[in-house]
Enzyme design. Sequence first.
Site, PDB file in Angstrom:
ATOM      1  N   ALA A 100       0.853  -1.191   0.000  1.00  0.00           N
ATOM      2  CA  ALA A 100       0.000   0.000   0.000  1.00  0.00           C
ATOM      3  C   ALA A 100       0.887   1.238   0.000  1.00  0.00           C
ATOM      4  O   ALA A 100       2.004   1.212   0.522  1.00  0.00           O
ATOM      5  CB  ALA A 100      -0.893  -0.009   1.227  1.00  0.00           C
ATOM      6  N   GLU A 129       0.099  -9.914  -0.892  1.00  0.00           N
ATOM      7  CA  GLU A 129      -1.315 -10.323  -0.790  1.00  0.00           C
ATOM      8  C   GLU A 129      -1.961 -10.420  -2.172  1.00  0.00           C
ATOM      9  O   GLU A 129      -2.795 -11.290  -2.420  1.00  0.00           O
ATOM     10  CB  GLU A 129      -2.071  -9.324   0.105  1.00  0.00           C
ATOM     11  CG  GLU A 129      -1.631  -9.440   1.567  1.00  0.00           C
ATOM     12  CD  GLU A 129      -2.088  -8.265   2.432  1.00  0.00           C
ATOM     13  OE1 GLU A 129      -1.860  -7.102   2.026  1.00  0.00           O
ATOM     14  OE2 GLU A 129      -2.667  -8.510   3.502  1.00  0.00           O
ATOM     15  N   GLY A 187       0.614  -5.408   0.639  1.00  0.00           N
ATOM     16  CA  GLY A 187      -0.474  -5.579  -0.319  1.00  0.00           C
ATOM     17  C   GLY A 187      -0.026  -6.212  -1.632  1.00  0.00           C
ATOM     18  O   GLY A 187      -0.839  -6.769  -2.370  1.00  0.00           O
ATOM     19  N   GLU A 212       4.159  -5.260   7.396  1.00  0.00           N
ATOM     20  CA  GLU A 212       3.252  -4.308   8.061  1.00  0.00           C
ATOM     21  C   GLU A 212       3.631  -4.015   9.504  1.00  0.00           C
ATOM     22  O   GLU A 212       3.513  -2.886   9.965  1.00  0.00           O
ATOM     23  CB  GLU A 212       1.798  -4.829   7.994  1.00  0.00           C
ATOM     24  CG  GLU A 212       1.145  -4.689   6.626  1.00  0.00           C
ATOM     25  CD  GLU A 212       1.390  -5.870   5.701  1.00  0.00           C
ATOM     26  OE1 GLU A 212       2.283  -6.692   5.992  1.00  0.00           O
ATOM     27  OE2 GLU A 212       0.706  -5.956   4.677  1.00  0.00           O
TER      28      GLU A 212
HETATM   29  N1  CO8 Z   1       4.486   3.357  -0.496  1.00  0.00           N
HETATM   30  C1  CO8 Z   1       4.891   4.558  -0.966  1.00  0.00           C
HETATM   31  N2  CO8 Z   1       6.099   4.742  -1.532  1.00  0.00           N
HETATM   32  C2  CO8 Z   1       6.933   3.683  -1.625  1.00  0.00           C
HETATM   33  C3  CO8 Z   1       6.563   2.409  -1.166  1.00  0.00           C
HETATM   34  C4  CO8 Z   1       5.270   2.265  -0.570  1.00  0.00           C
HETATM   35  N3  CO8 Z   1       4.809   1.092  -0.138  1.00  0.00           N
HETATM   36  N4  CO8 Z   1       7.578   1.568  -1.396  1.00  0.00           N
HETATM   37  C5  CO8 Z   1       8.544   2.271  -1.983  1.00  0.00           C
HETATM   38  N5  CO8 Z   1       8.171   3.570  -2.128  1.00  0.00           N
HETATM   39  C6  CO8 Z   1       8.919   4.663  -2.732  1.00  0.00           C
HETATM   40  C7  CO8 Z   1      10.042   5.138  -1.846  1.00  0.00           C
HETATM   41  O1  CO8 Z   1       9.583   6.053  -0.870  1.00  0.00           O
HETATM   42  C8  CO8 Z   1      10.970   5.789  -2.855  1.00  0.00           C
HETATM   43  O2  CO8 Z   1      10.466   7.046  -3.181  1.00  0.00           O
HETATM   44  P1  CO8 Z   1      11.485   8.320  -3.363  1.00  0.00           P
HETATM   45  O3  CO8 Z   1      12.347   7.943  -4.558  1.00  0.00           O
HETATM   46  O4  CO8 Z   1      10.588   9.466  -3.611  1.00  0.00           O
HETATM   47  O5  CO8 Z   1      12.283   8.383  -2.102  1.00  0.00           O
HETATM   48  C9  CO8 Z   1      10.811   4.903  -4.075  1.00  0.00           C
HETATM   49  O6  CO8 Z   1       9.585   4.193  -3.898  1.00  0.00           O
HETATM   50  C10 CO8 Z   1      11.919   3.865  -4.223  1.00  0.00           C
HETATM   51  O7  CO8 Z   1      12.013   3.150  -3.021  1.00  0.00           O
HETATM   52  P2  CO8 Z   1      13.348   3.057  -2.135  1.00  0.00           P
HETATM   53  O8  CO8 Z   1      14.268   4.221  -2.399  1.00  0.00           O
HETATM   54  O9  CO8 Z   1      12.947   2.826  -0.719  1.00  0.00           O
HETATM   55  O10 CO8 Z   1      14.006   1.739  -2.763  1.00  0.00           O
HETATM   56  P3  CO8 Z   1      14.990   0.717  -2.033  1.00  0.00           P
HETATM   57  O11 CO8 Z   1      15.501  -0.174  -3.109  1.00  0.00           O
HETATM   58  O12 CO8 Z   1      15.974   1.447  -1.189  1.00  0.00           O
HETATM   59  O13 CO8 Z   1      14.040  -0.132  -1.044  1.00  0.00           O
HETATM   60  C11 CO8 Z   1      12.073  -1.360  -0.428  1.00  0.00           C
HETATM   61  C12 CO8 Z   1      13.028  -0.938  -1.560  1.00  0.00           C
HETATM   62  C13 CO8 Z   1      12.807  -2.288   0.552  1.00  0.00           C
HETATM   63  C14 CO8 Z   1      10.934  -2.137  -1.083  1.00  0.00           C
HETATM   64  C15 CO8 Z   1      11.548  -0.119   0.315  1.00  0.00           C
HETATM   65  O14 CO8 Z   1      11.090   0.831  -0.632  1.00  0.00           O
HETATM   66  C16 CO8 Z   1      10.424  -0.398   1.276  1.00  0.00           C
HETATM   67  O15 CO8 Z   1      10.660  -0.932   2.349  1.00  0.00           O
HETATM   68  N6  CO8 Z   1       9.181  -0.039   0.874  1.00  0.00           N
HETATM   69  C17 CO8 Z   1       8.014  -0.191   1.724  1.00  0.00           C
HETATM   70  C18 CO8 Z   1       7.522  -1.603   1.722  1.00  0.00           C
HETATM   71  C19 CO8 Z   1       6.373  -1.790   2.688  1.00  0.00           C
HETATM   72  O16 CO8 Z   1       6.480  -1.571   3.874  1.00  0.00           O
HETATM   73  N7  CO8 Z   1       5.230  -2.220   2.142  1.00  0.00           N
HETATM   74  C20 CO8 Z   1       4.054  -2.516   2.949  1.00  0.00           C
HETATM   75  C21 CO8 Z   1       3.145  -1.343   2.998  1.00  0.00           C
HETATM   76  S1  CO8 Z   1       1.775  -1.635   4.079  1.00  0.00           S
HETATM   77  C22 CO8 Z   1       0.710  -2.591   3.187  1.00  0.00           C
HETATM   78  O17 CO8 Z   1       0.978  -2.976   2.074  1.00  0.00           O
HETATM   79  C23 CO8 Z   1      -0.597  -2.933   3.823  1.00  0.00           C
HETATM   80  C24 CO8 Z   1      -1.594  -3.438   2.798  1.00  0.00           C
HETATM   81  C25 CO8 Z   1      -2.981  -3.512   3.334  1.00  0.00           C
HETATM   82  C26 CO8 Z   1      -3.495  -2.137   3.695  1.00  0.00           C
HETATM   83  C27 CO8 Z   1      -4.798  -2.247   4.350  1.00  0.00           C
HETATM   84  C28 CO8 Z   1      -5.596  -0.966   4.259  1.00  0.00           C
HETATM   85  C29 CO8 Z   1      -5.309   0.088   5.270  1.00  0.00           C
END
Ligand code: CO8
Length: 260
Positions: free
Chosen positions: A66, A114, A111, A134
Amino acid sequence: MDFQNMLYTIQDGIAVVTFNRPKVLNALNNLTVEELSVIAADLEKNEDVKGVIITGAGEKAFVAGADINELSAMNALEGKAFARKGQKVYTALENLPKPVLAAVNGYALGGGCELAMACHIRIAAENAVFGQPEVNLGIIPGYGGTQRLPRLIGKGPALEIILSGKMISAEEALRLGLVNKVVPADQLMAEAGNLLKTILSRGPLAVRYALDAVHHGLNMSIEEAMDYEATLFGLVCATEDMKEGTKAFLEKRGANFQGK
Ligand code: CO8
């Protein structure tokens, strides 16, 4: 159909649905989920679509979960509504009477993991990474992860992934049964396409009912599920495809299925 965050193509019976926000690793914001639900409705009713491949744009991510920017501002009611909205569209994909393959080309987190689990079959690139991170954000999975993951790989391994928030490699996902196959990244779409073409070459109604029996049977008692399987078996016995498939075997030739 034109979308802002999705690509949707249909060719030779195969729909390819691509999450297309590579700058944020294809994170799911509200608009993306809405566009996916429009696509899911078309996948169901469009007779040109016989099977589906779901993937992510770019070389790094399938879907990284998400969109944390939107998530961070949600209150309780919005959080529940967003979770229900995502669950509904994933369940619509899972309920499709057509095979749905995930071609996991990179990060499949939260997500995104999922989403892959809502698909019928998962093929991963060697660089794919899976996880339910999460708890690192102080939340729990909300798009079916707490339910589909233990059903797919068992309670203990699922709880380890969900409670630790750790990411796992494609190889580990294969070992756990979370994915069906791991292939080099440059072969991912070809591999998914070939598997789907093989499935689509079989008796279309048989494929449809087999999918139905497995999917719905898993939510029944074993006795009810056996009866359900027998009912569907009886139904396929009434099809022209059954007559053609068995006749072709006996005549030592390939079957010419009509999906009737
Ligand atoms: N949301 C928003 N932006 C994101 C997300 C995300 N999930 N993942 C990556 N990005 C963005 C980063 O902020 C970054 O943006 P910017 O260039 O502007 O800084 C860009 O994408 C590239 O990412 P990174 O620089 O972080 O890339 P890395 O190679 O260093 O890292 C990772 C990759 C490990 C995947 C890292 O980006 C990360 O940890 N991302 C988040 C992953 C995460 O926690 N996902 C779970 C989210 S919660 C969820 O999915 C719940 C679902 C159900 C919701 C229920 C309803 C409420």
